[in-house]
Design an enzyme around this catalytic site. Structure first.
Site, PDB file in Angstrom:
ATOM      1  N   GLU A   1       0.093   5.054   0.220  1.00 21.55           N
ATOM      2  CA  GLU A   1      -1.220   5.943   1.180  1.00 21.55           C
ATOM      3  C   GLU A   1      -0.589   7.915   0.517  1.00 21.55           C
ATOM      4  O   GLU A   1       1.267   7.594   0.110  1.00 21.55           O
ATOM      5  CB  GLU A   1      -0.439   6.033   2.552  1.00 21.55           C
ATOM      6  CG  GLU A   1      -1.309   4.635   3.726  1.00 21.55           C
ATOM      7  CD  GLU A   1      -1.363   4.676   4.684  1.00 21.55           C
ATOM      8  OE1 GLU A   1      -1.031   5.655   5.507  1.00 21.55           O
ATOM      9  OE2 GLU A   1      -1.636   3.764   5.113  1.00 21.55           O
TER      10      GLU A   1
ATOM     11  N   CYS B   1     -10.816  -2.848  -4.172  1.00 18.03           N
ATOM     12  CA  CYS B   1      -9.940  -4.026  -4.680  1.00 18.03           C
ATOM     13  C   CYS B   1     -10.597  -4.939  -4.883  1.00 18.03           C
ATOM     14  O   CYS B   1     -10.056  -5.800  -5.997  1.00 18.03           O
ATOM     15  CB  CYS B   1      -8.585  -4.571  -3.716  1.00 18.03           C
ATOM     16  SG  CYS B   1      -7.527  -3.102  -3.212  1.00 18.03           S
TER      17      CYS B   1
ATOM     18  N   ASN C   1       0.794  -1.122   0.096  1.00 19.36           N
ATOM     19  CA  ASN C   1       0.345  -0.181  -0.195  1.00 19.36           C
ATOM     20  C   ASN C   1       1.030   1.211  -0.027  1.00 19.36           C
ATOM     21  O   ASN C   1       1.881   1.298   0.907  1.00 19.36           O
ATOM     22  CB  ASN C   1      -0.764   0.179   1.474  1.00 19.36           C
ATOM     23  CG  ASN C   1      -0.453   0.242   2.503  1.00 19.36           C
ATOM     24  OD1 ASN C   1       0.676  -0.765   2.031  1.00 19.36           O
ATOM     25  ND2 ASN C   1      -0.915   0.257   3.088  1.00 19.36           N
TER      26      ASN C   1
ATOM     27  N   CYS D   1     -10.313  -4.824   0.635  1.00 25.13           N
ATOM     28  CA  CYS D   1     -11.582  -3.489   0.533  1.00 25.13           C
ATOM     29  C   CYS D   1     -12.602  -3.962  -1.001  1.00 25.13           C
ATOM     30  O   CYS D   1     -11.893  -4.623  -1.760  1.00 25.13           O
ATOM     31  CB  CYS D   1     -11.272  -2.409   0.848  1.00 25.13           C
ATOM     32  SG  CYS D   1     -10.346  -1.738  -0.320  1.00 25.13           S
TER      33      CYS D   1
ATOM     34  N   GLU E   1      -2.853  -4.258  -3.054  1.00 22.96           N
ATOM     35  CA  GLU E   1      -3.629  -5.212  -4.556  1.00 22.96           C
ATOM     36  C   GLU E   1      -3.629  -4.321  -5.076  1.00 22.96           C
ATOM     37  O   GLU E   1      -3.636  -5.441  -6.838  1.00 22.96           O
ATOM     38  CB  GLU E   1      -4.807  -6.033  -3.434  1.00 22.96           C
ATOM     39  CG  GLU E   1      -4.639  -7.180  -2.008  1.00 22.96           C
ATOM     40  CD  GLU E   1      -5.350  -5.540  -1.053  1.00 22.96           C
ATOM     41  OE1 GLU E   1      -4.918  -4.240  -1.116  1.00 22.96           O
ATOM     42  OE2 GLU E   1      -6.109  -6.605  -0.326  1.00 22.96           O
TER      43      GLU E   1
HETATM   44  N1  THU Z   1      -4.977  -0.584   2.617  1.00 21.40           N
HETATM   45  C1  THU Z   1      -4.830  -1.813   1.138  1.00 21.40           C
HETATM   46  O1  THU Z   1      -3.392  -1.829   1.191  1.00 21.40           O
HETATM   47  N2  THU Z   1      -5.911  -3.268   0.966  1.00 21.40           N
HETATM   48  C2  THU Z   1      -7.034  -3.293   1.408  1.00 21.40           C
HETATM   49  O2  THU Z   1      -7.895  -4.106   1.071  1.00 21.40           O
HETATM   50  C3  THU Z   1      -7.457  -2.720   2.785  1.00 21.40           C
HETATM   51  C4  THU Z   1      -6.774  -1.545   3.251  1.00 21.40           C
HETATM   52  C5  THU Z   1      -4.326  -0.132   3.207  1.00 21.40           C
HETATM   53  C6  THU Z   1      -5.285   1.269   2.128  1.00 21.40           C
HETATM   54  C7  THU Z   1      -4.208   2.329   3.324  1.00 21.40           C
HETATM   55  O3  THU Z   1      -3.075   2.434   3.227  1.00 21.40           O
HETATM   56  C8  THU Z   1      -4.749   1.107   4.529  1.00 21.40           C
HETATM   57  O4  THU Z   1      -4.540  -0.459   4.212  1.00 21.40           O
HETATM   58  C9  THU Z   1      -5.571   1.829   5.699  1.00 21.40           C
HETATM   59  O5  THU Z   1      -6.608   1.102   5.100  1.00 21.40           O
END
Ligand code: THU
Length: 163
Positions: free
Chosen positions: A64, A115, A62, A112, A75
């Site tokens: 940010e 994704c 991830n 999520c 993902e």
């Molecule tokens: N996040 C993911 O990388 N994948 C998911 O399916 C859910 C959330 C990340 C996004 C953000 O950087 C952090 O987790 C908190 O939501």
């Protein structure tokens, strides 16, 4: 009126050594990929590893952003990278390792909704299930047979084109 039911079943491995070697290797790559996470705002690090039919493994984590919605989940980083680097090559499996370093989780976090939809696009296109392996910081591994199992009544191109 009739009532319809959608059931899914998935496997729970309390001992991850019971996984086949290919899945265990992929999961270990996803765990390693968490090190690449840029998550200064949530401290929630996610790693993803995509196994392609040509044997390539593509990683994601991830990323940010100070403007929160501009960040991207692990993902989608992995799956979009796989699509861009290996266009048309089928995706066999996706392993995901997710958790907070401060408050380690003991059960997996599933992808999520955005994704799920993004991964489902590739599953629908390739007409072959994309298997999903999930693990938290600790605890069991979940093995889901297809991303569509996590997206019942999912939207796909057949709705656009009336295939
Ligand atoms: N996040 C993911 O990388 N994948 C998911 O399916 C859910 C959330 C990340 C996004 C953000 O950087 C952090 O987790 C908190 O939501």
């Amino acid at each position: 009126m009739e009532e319809q039911h959608i059931n899914i079943s998935f496997k729970v491995f309390t001992d991850q050594e019971e996984l086949v070697k290919e899945d265990l290797d992929l999961l270990e790559k996803a765990i390693m990929a968490r090190n690449g996470a840029y998550a200064p705002y949530s401290n929630f690090k996610v790693g993803a590893a995509v196994l392609l039919e040509n044997g390539e493994i593509v990683l994601g984590s991830n990323q940010e952003n100070a403007s929160f919605p501009s960040g991207l989940c692990a993902e989608r980083v992995a799956v979009f990278q796989a699509g861009a680097r290996f266009p048309g090559v089928q995706i066999l499996s996706l392993a995901i390792s997710a958790g907070s370093d401060k408050e380690p989780s003991h059960k997996p976090a599933a992808p999520c909704g955005n994704c799920r939809q993004s991964i489902y696009e590739y599953e629908h296109k390739q007409r072959k299930p994309i298997r999903v392996l999930l693990k938290g910081n600790h605890g069991p591994v979940y093995l889901i047979n297809a991303i569509s199992d996590l997206l019942p009544l999912g939207f796909n191109s057949s709705q656009l084109n009336s295939e």
